[in-house]
Design a protein around this motif. Structure first.
Motif, PDB file in Angstrom:
ATOM      1  N   GLN A   1      -7.442   5.195  -3.238  1.00 45.35           N
ATOM      2  CA  GLN A   1      -8.444   6.309  -2.678  1.00 45.35           C
ATOM      3  C   GLN A   1      -7.189   7.159  -1.733  1.00 45.35           C
ATOM      4  OE1 GLN A   1     -10.814   8.066  -3.016  1.00 45.35           O
ATOM      5  NE2 GLN A   1     -11.095   9.215  -1.328  1.00 45.35           N
ATOM      6  N   THR A   2      -6.183   6.592  -1.015  1.00 42.86           N
ATOM      7  CA  THR A   2      -5.050   7.322  -0.246  1.00 42.86           C
ATOM      8  C   THR A   2      -4.162   8.109  -1.178  1.00 42.86           C
ATOM      9  OG1 THR A   2      -5.311   5.690   1.466  1.00 42.86           O
ATOM     10  CG2 THR A   2      -3.476   6.982   1.245  1.00 42.86           C
TER      11      THR A   2
ATOM     12  N   MET B   1      -1.637   2.799   9.456  1.00 46.01           N
ATOM     13  CA  MET B   1      -2.284   1.555  10.003  1.00 46.01           C
ATOM     14  C   MET B   1      -1.409   1.215  10.932  1.00 46.01           C
ATOM     15  SD  MET B   1      -3.120  -0.152   6.223  1.00 46.01           S
ATOM     16  CE  MET B   1      -3.680  -1.715   6.893  1.00 46.01           C
TER      17      MET B   1
ATOM     18  N   GLN C   1       2.362   6.146   3.327  1.00 48.94           N
ATOM     19  CA  GLN C   1       1.732   6.770   4.401  1.00 48.94           C
ATOM     20  C   GLN C   1       0.543   6.043   4.971  1.00 48.94           C
ATOM     21  OE1 GLN C   1       2.201  10.580   2.135  1.00 48.94           O
ATOM     22  NE2 GLN C   1       1.632  11.295   4.106  1.00 48.94           N
ATOM     23  N   LEU C   2      -0.153   5.298   4.074  1.00 46.82           N
ATOM     24  CA  LEU C   2      -1.201   4.613   4.562  1.00 46.82           C
ATOM     25  C   LEU C   2      -0.793   3.342   5.389  1.00 46.82           C
ATOM     26  CD1 LEU C   2      -4.448   3.901   4.859  1.00 46.82           C
ATOM     27  CD2 LEU C   2      -4.032   2.221   2.441  1.00 46.82           C
TER      28      LEU C   2
ATOM     29  N   ALA D   1       0.826  -1.274  -0.075  1.00 45.51           N
ATOM     30  CA  ALA D   1       0.071  -0.103  -0.016  1.00 45.51           C
ATOM     31  C   ALA D   1       0.793   1.162  -0.053  1.00 45.51           C
ATOM     32  CB  ALA D   1      -0.891  -0.167   1.164  1.00 45.51           C
ATOM     33  N   PRO D   2       0.245   2.418  -0.346  1.00 44.22           N
ATOM     34  CA  PRO D   2       1.130   3.792  -0.121  1.00 44.22           C
ATOM     35  C   PRO D   2       1.548   3.714   1.324  1.00 44.22           C
ATOM     36  CG  PRO D   2      -1.031   4.038  -1.110  1.00 44.22           C
ATOM     37  CD  PRO D   2      -0.994   2.630  -0.951  1.00 44.22           C
TER      38      PRO D   2
ATOM     39  N   PRO E   1      -6.217  -2.200   1.665  1.00 45.81           N
ATOM     40  CA  PRO E   1      -5.219  -1.360   1.423  1.00 45.81           C
ATOM     41  C   PRO E   1      -4.282  -1.304  -0.007  1.00 45.81           C
ATOM     42  CG  PRO E   1      -4.741  -2.669   3.282  1.00 45.81           C
ATOM     43  CD  PRO E   1      -6.075  -2.942   2.869  1.00 45.81           C
ATOM     44  N   ALA E   2      -4.401  -2.637  -0.290  1.00 43.93           N
ATOM     45  CA  ALA E   2      -3.580  -3.002  -1.397  1.00 43.93           C
ATOM     46  C   ALA E   2      -4.357  -2.747  -2.678  1.00 43.93           C
ATOM     47  CB  ALA E   2      -2.994  -4.304  -1.617  1.00 43.93           C
TER      48      ALA E   2
ATOM     49  N   VAL F   1      -8.728   1.085  -1.225  1.00 44.13           N
ATOM     50  CA  VAL F   1      -8.379   2.203  -0.167  1.00 44.13           C
ATOM     51  C   VAL F   1      -7.026   2.836  -0.422  1.00 44.13           C
ATOM     52  CG1 VAL F   1      -8.024   2.436   2.307  1.00 44.13           C
ATOM     53  CG2 VAL F   1      -9.857   0.954   1.583  1.00 44.13           C
ATOM     54  N   GLY F   2      -5.924   1.924  -1.193  1.00 45.55           N
ATOM     55  CA  GLY F   2      -4.791   2.469  -1.403  1.00 45.55           C
ATOM     56  C   GLY F   2      -4.910   3.381  -2.653  1.00 45.55           C
TER      57      GLY F   2
ATOM     58  N   TYR G   1      -1.797   4.844 -11.539  1.00 43.04           N
ATOM     59  CA  TYR G   1      -1.998   4.171 -10.038  1.00 43.04           C
ATOM     60  C   TYR G   1      -3.202   4.481  -9.312  1.00 43.04           C
ATOM     61  CZ  TYR G   1      -1.213   2.461  -5.387  1.00 43.04           C
ATOM     62  OH  TYR G   1      -1.096   1.876  -4.125  1.00 43.04           O
TER      63      TYR G   1
ATOM     64  N   LEU H   1      -9.253   6.502   6.215  1.00 42.13           N
ATOM     65  CA  LEU H   1      -8.671   5.223   5.333  1.00 42.13           C
ATOM     66  C   LEU H   1      -7.792   4.187   5.917  1.00 42.13           C
ATOM     67  CD1 LEU H   1      -7.795   7.718   2.486  1.00 42.13           C
ATOM     68  CD2 LEU H   1      -9.688   6.064   2.541  1.00 42.13           C
TER      69      LEU H   1
ATOM     70  N   VAL I   1      -6.007  11.343  -2.302  1.00 36.11           N
ATOM     71  CA  VAL I   1      -6.102  12.220  -1.244  1.00 36.11           C
ATOM     72  C   VAL I   1      -4.774  12.906  -1.260  1.00 36.11           C
ATOM     73  CG1 VAL I   1      -6.212  12.571   1.104  1.00 36.11           C
ATOM     74  CG2 VAL I   1      -8.011  11.163   0.066  1.00 36.11           C
ATOM     75  N   LEU I   2      -3.624  11.821  -1.042  1.00 32.25           N
ATOM     76  CA  LEU I   2      -2.365  12.677  -0.890  1.00 32.25           C
ATOM     77  C   LEU I   2      -1.822  13.357  -2.050  1.00 32.25           C
ATOM     78  CD1 LEU I   2      -0.542   9.563   0.716  1.00 32.25           C
ATOM     79  CD2 LEU I   2      -1.347  11.500   1.896  1.00 32.25           C
TER      80      LEU I   2
ATOM     81  N   LEU J   1      -6.776  10.538   6.114  1.00 32.23           N
ATOM     82  CA  LEU J   1      -6.003   9.173   6.400  1.00 32.23           C
ATOM     83  C   LEU J   1      -6.330   8.353   7.499  1.00 32.23           C
ATOM     84  CD1 LEU J   1      -3.191   8.395   5.001  1.00 32.23           C
ATOM     85  CD2 LEU J   1      -3.998  10.338   4.196  1.00 32.23           C
TER      86      LEU J   1
ATOM     87  N   MET K   1     -12.810  14.216   3.479  1.00 27.26           N
ATOM     88  CA  MET K   1     -12.370  13.838   2.109  1.00 27.26           C
ATOM     89  C   MET K   1     -12.720  14.586   0.979  1.00 27.26           C
ATOM     90  SD  MET K   1     -11.207  10.535   3.384  1.00 27.26           S
ATOM     91  CE  MET K   1     -11.498   9.226   2.160  1.00 27.26           C
TER      92      MET K   1
END
Lengths: 295, 295
Positions: free
Chosen positions: B158-159, A37, A32-33, A29-30, B151-152, B155-156, B176, A113, B162-163, A110, B90
């Motif tokens: 979406q993160t 977590m 920062q995520l 995952a990114p 997360p992979a 949600v990844g 991505y 998320l 957001v970033l 974040l 968000m």
């Protein structure tokens, strides 16, 4: 603390920490995520739910390590619920376990998320634990987790809590909130332990009752600690419930009444363990531990 | 619209609506939580992911109705993601599909909880669908959903979105975000359809590629519609991406470049269907539908 329990906690708490770290490291995952977590998941909680799960397996004569995926999944669910509960739109808390809350460090988006990610990943971990279980067993566990954590369980309890805020609650309303908001994950812990160890239907019933009673005792102790606990040990301010005019076991029963209710629920929990026909020591000691904890 | 597709959509969209309503009605939860869940879940979305899932089953010669639990689980995940994406922290959107967003009606706390509840309940629905599947099959589907939504996956994405807000994104960064934020649930839809219908490993690979390409086309079309779409049909303002200086396929490729990229991805999607050795009509028509849709 009971020596048997102390040894059990020392051994297995570290196993849970290691397994949680392992599961987070494996996530793609990114950065920062992942960091958000890990920040909350590895924040050094008491790991009460995982330890109840593992203790249940031990009591049933099962292999404790087999419970680690379920224990970690459960702790991910618990952690996501804390992250979301702390959000400004919910309890608006700045500190948790003596550390800044997730949204204070990573921002609200974040934090939402990271909570969503932990919740979702919990199911991945359980569904991916195929080497340890029969598929039927795994499905039962996934269903159990989804039921107890979802709208009929923890999220339902949290909703009732949010809706009841500021209102003067009846004893029944308070009991509903606690049975679901905090109780259901403890029930889930013990029942997942039962599934892992292959408990009989009868044992499942008795141990569910055990968990239900311990969950109530746990919540009453929480209310007592909020009233008379040590701020240093708790890592948060005491008296906040009273300050917020929150309905609690103290406001409904008084401090002495709450202490008595606590003892009663612990006694009922112990009866349930004896009725289950399992090695009782650890589960009895855990019930006592709930009453004597100071944080 | 292609007649075969039109008939398929008319028949099965209603089945999805009925099944979603059934699943929500069965939930035991505080009334306001159920209401908040139903408000967004039954808000008359296009049901694109469920329909891709069911169409994949049809293309593979499977029994379409068998896919309803997975289709509903997927739509619950999609809906929760919309509820959380719309939150003030968000995207801060007031309208969705021409209706007030969840938090505008129920407040932020309930919207967060309704999202959490839908996300959790999706896994209950899949794990509870035992009558239709072998347990191994169900576990594969649960794992697939958790992977693509977590997360992979979504949600990844979406993160990353957001970033990346406010920043000028590279084409790779944008790719991505789209591959995960919107692409993964479409891939998940098609792969769940494959699992339901018992596709071969080879078919799974080709149809995954199909879904990936359609997902890209879908997102490019979204960007195009935001630029030149009909506000009435879209149920939202156009030009908001440009107004927000958001990186999109339009800002990176220009309108004509985006239209060309769209055609290319649709062509690649169609090649993948042909390579999969399935009844191609419906999946081909769905790919075309993605390009011609106006909302």
């Amino acid at each position: 603390m009971n020596q048997h329990l102390e040894h059990f906690l020392n051994t297995h708490k570290q196993q849970v920490e290691d397994a949680l770290r392992h599961y987070i490291e494996q996530v793609e995952a990114p950065a920062q995520l992942k960091e958000a977590m890990a920040y909350s998941l590895l924040a050094g909680g008491k790991r009460i739910r995982p330890l109840f799960l593992l203790a249940t397996i031990d009591a049933l004569g099962g292999k404790v390590e087999q419970g680690l995926p379920a224990a970690c999944a459960l702790e991910m669910i618990h952690t996501y619920s804390l992250i979301h509960d702390d959000l400004p739109a919910m309890d608006d808390d700045d500190y948790r376990r003596g550390k800044l809350t997730n949204h204070k460090v990573f921002g609200e988006a974040l934090a939402i998320l990271a909570g969503d990610a932990l919740l979702t990943h919990a199911f991945f971990v359980l569904a991916d634990a195929a080497q340890s279980f029969k598929p039927e067993q795994q499905l039962m566990m996934i269903k159990e987790l989804a039921l107890r954590a979802g709208p009929a369980g923890m999220v339902g309890g949290q909703t009732a809590d949010v809706l009841g805020e500021g209102a003067r609650l009846s004893f029944d309303q308070l009991a509903y909130i606690h049975a679901h908001k905090t109780g259901d994950l403890l029930v889930c812990a013990v029942r997942l332990g039962c599934y892992v160890a292959g408990a009989s239907e009868d044992q499942l019933v008795h141990l569910t009752r055990y968990a239900r009673e311990v969950g109530l005792a746990f919540q009453i102790q929480d209310d007592i600690l909020d009233e008379i606990g040590d701020e240093q040990k708790l890592g948060k301010q005491v008296g906040s419930d009273r300050g917020n005019q929150k309905s609690t076991y103290i406001s409904l029963l008084g401090l002495e009444g709450a202490k008595q209710a606590l003892s009663e629920h612990v006694a009922l929990a112990k009866q349930a363990v004896q009725a289950a026909g399992v090695k009782p020591d650890l589960l009895l000691a855990l019930a006592d531990f709930m009453v004597s904890r100071e944080y």
